[in-house]
Motif scaffolding. Sequence first.
Motif, PDB file in Angstrom:
ATOM      1  N   ILE A 104      29.380  48.743  35.113  1.00 32.17           N
ATOM      2  CA  ILE A 104      27.343  49.304  35.335  1.00 32.17           C
ATOM      3  C   ILE A 104      27.513  47.917  36.057  1.00 32.17           C
ATOM      4  CG2 ILE A 104      25.382  48.714  34.348  1.00 32.17           C
ATOM      5  CD1 ILE A 104      26.616  50.291  31.907  1.00 32.17           C
ATOM      6  N   TYR A 105      27.918  46.674  34.968  1.00 29.61           N
ATOM      7  CA  TYR A 105      27.330  45.586  36.259  1.00 29.61           C
ATOM      8  C   TYR A 105      28.088  44.251  35.533  1.00 29.61           C
ATOM      9  CZ  TYR A 105      24.469  43.223  32.585  1.00 29.61           C
ATOM     10  OH  TYR A 105      23.679  42.947  31.736  1.00 29.61           O
ATOM     11  N   ALA A 106      28.171  43.283  36.183  1.00 33.63           N
ATOM     12  CA  ALA A 106      29.358  41.729  35.471  1.00 33.63           C
ATOM     13  C   ALA A 106      27.942  40.493  35.736  1.00 33.63           C
ATOM     14  CB  ALA A 106      30.541  41.539  36.021  1.00 33.63           C
ATOM     15  N   ARG A 107      28.767  39.931  34.844  1.00 34.26           N
ATOM     16  CA  ARG A 107      27.973  38.492  34.092  1.00 34.26           C
ATOM     17  C   ARG A 107      28.199  37.498  34.365  1.00 34.26           C
ATOM     18  NH1 ARG A 107      26.161  39.572  29.258  1.00 34.26           N
ATOM     19  NH2 ARG A 107      26.623  41.350  28.272  1.00 34.26           N
ATOM     20  N   ASN A 108      27.588  36.122  34.412  1.00 38.25           N
ATOM     21  CA  ASN A 108      28.152  34.944  33.790  1.00 38.25           C
ATOM     22  C   ASN A 108      30.402  34.586  34.672  1.00 38.25           C
ATOM     23  OD1 ASN A 108      25.794  35.036  32.897  1.00 38.25           O
ATOM     24  ND2 ASN A 108      26.364  34.863  30.671  1.00 38.25           N
ATOM     25  N   LYS A 166      41.762  37.340  44.066  1.00 42.31           N
ATOM     26  CA  LYS A 166      41.816  36.436  43.494  1.00 42.31           C
ATOM     27  C   LYS A 166      40.999  36.362  41.766  1.00 42.31           C
ATOM     28  CE  LYS A 166      39.784  33.330  46.645  1.00 42.31           C
ATOM     29  NZ  LYS A 166      38.678  32.772  46.964  1.00 42.31           N
ATOM     30  N   GLY A 167      41.786  36.022  40.463  1.00 42.00           N
ATOM     31  CA  GLY A 167      41.762  36.535  39.617  1.00 42.00           C
ATOM     32  C   GLY A 167      40.727  36.404  38.694  1.00 42.00           C
ATOM     33  N   ILE A 168      39.302  37.192  38.456  1.00 45.26           N
ATOM     34  CA  ILE A 168      38.582  36.028  37.722  1.00 45.26           C
ATOM     35  C   ILE A 168      38.486  36.176  35.804  1.00 45.26           C
ATOM     36  CG2 ILE A 168      35.612  36.614  36.932  1.00 45.26           C
ATOM     37  CD1 ILE A 168      35.319  37.524  39.979  1.00 45.26           C
ATOM     38  N   GLY A 169      38.786  37.705  36.358  1.00 45.29           N
ATOM     39  CA  GLY A 169      38.403  37.773  34.476  1.00 45.29           C
ATOM     40  C   GLY A 169      39.850  39.766  33.904  1.00 45.29           C
ATOM     41  N   TYR A 170      40.324  38.950  33.019  1.00 45.74           N
ATOM     42  CA  TYR A 170      40.558  40.185  32.391  1.00 45.74           C
ATOM     43  C   TYR A 170      40.584  41.128  31.171  1.00 45.74           C
ATOM     44  CZ  TYR A 170      44.568  42.971  29.908  1.00 45.74           C
ATOM     45  OH  TYR A 170      45.272  44.125  28.646  1.00 45.74           O
ATOM     46  N   THR A 226      34.264  40.519  26.886  1.00 42.56           N
ATOM     47  CA  THR A 226      33.922  39.619  27.841  1.00 42.56           C
ATOM     48  C   THR A 226      35.167  39.299  28.252  1.00 42.56           C
ATOM     49  OG1 THR A 226      33.913  38.807  25.747  1.00 42.56           O
ATOM     50  CG2 THR A 226      34.456  37.383  27.158  1.00 42.56           C
ATOM     51  N   LEU A 227      35.049  39.091  29.636  1.00 38.60           N
ATOM     52  CA  LEU A 227      36.867  39.001  30.219  1.00 38.60           C
ATOM     53  C   LEU A 227      37.150  37.363  30.111  1.00 38.60           C
ATOM     54  CD1 LEU A 227      34.494  39.762  33.691  1.00 38.60           C
ATOM     55  CD2 LEU A 227      36.252  41.023  32.487  1.00 38.60           C
ATOM     56  N   PHE A 228      38.549  37.498  30.447  1.00 39.37           N
ATOM     57  CA  PHE A 228      39.509  36.280  29.679  1.00 39.37           C
ATOM     58  C   PHE A 228      40.484  36.142  30.897  1.00 39.37           C
ATOM     59  CE2 PHE A 228      38.368  38.350  25.251  1.00 39.37           C
ATOM     60  CZ  PHE A 228      38.321  37.296  25.284  1.00 39.37           C
ATOM     61  N   ALA A 229      40.513  34.850  30.981  1.00 36.61           N
ATOM     62  CA  ALA A 229      41.533  34.313  32.145  1.00 36.61           C
ATOM     63  C   ALA A 229      42.492  35.516  33.062  1.00 36.61           C
ATOM     64  CB  ALA A 229      41.548  32.707  32.200  1.00 36.61           C
ATOM     65  N   SER A 230      43.218  35.770  31.518  1.00 41.07           N
ATOM     66  CA  SER A 230      44.171  36.852  32.222  1.00 41.07           C
ATOM     67  C   SER A 230      44.733  37.180  30.950  1.00 41.07           C
ATOM     68  CB  SER A 230      45.761  35.738  32.121  1.00 41.07           C
ATOM     69  OG  SER A 230      46.565  35.235  30.809  1.00 41.07           O
ATOM     70  N   ALA A 231      45.682  38.255  29.971  1.00 43.21           N
ATOM     71  CA  ALA A 231      45.383  38.773  28.952  1.00 43.21           C
ATOM     72  C   ALA A 231      47.079  37.548  28.195  1.00 43.21           C
ATOM     73  CB  ALA A 231      46.854  39.713  28.756  1.00 43.21           C
ATOM     74  N   ASN A 246      35.748  33.960  30.971  1.00 44.52           N
ATOM     75  CA  ASN A 246      35.725  34.009  32.507  1.00 44.52           C
ATOM     76  C   ASN A 246      34.077  34.982  33.212  1.00 44.52           C
ATOM     77  OD1 ASN A 246      37.032  32.124  32.898  1.00 44.52           O
ATOM     78  ND2 ASN A 246      38.431  33.342  33.791  1.00 44.52           N
ATOM     79  N   GLY A 247      33.234  35.399  31.832  1.00 45.14           N
ATOM     80  CA  GLY A 247      32.516  36.050  32.289  1.00 45.14           C
ATOM     81  C   GLY A 247      32.682  37.552  31.123  1.00 45.14           C
TER      82      GLY A 247
END
Length: 123
Positions: free
Chosen positions: A9-13, A78-82, A101-106, A112-113
């Motif tokens: 759907i969408y991403a935010r922050n 460039k990775g934003i989130g996982y 919730t998007l995290f910097a990596s696993a 991260n949004g």
Amino acid sequence: MGVIELTVIYARNLNKKDLFSQNDACVEFYVAEHTKQKTSVIQSAVPIWNEKFTINYEPNERVIHFHVYDQGILNIHKGIGYAKLDFSHLHPGHTEAHALTLFASALDMTPNGFLDVAVSVKS
């Protein structure tokens, strides 16, 4: 083999990765590593995709992995989130919306949004 329908759907922050402009965001996702799919690239602080995808999965595969990227120059991401979503509790015909919730990596759990998706098991 099962089938799920996924709507990105969408991403935010989202953490900003571009120095001089907004992120050129896209979402790559998969249940099995060899079945990766990707949304279109949208340049926005709040990218709205509303894109639907069909994913085939094996009975032992019940987690969708999401990677949000900023597509840079020369197609370098460039990775934003996982994030990941376990859909093992869903029953055919049932649709659920999720704000992931998007995290910097696993391994790095820095938020991260957020990524909003809907998933429905078709069979």
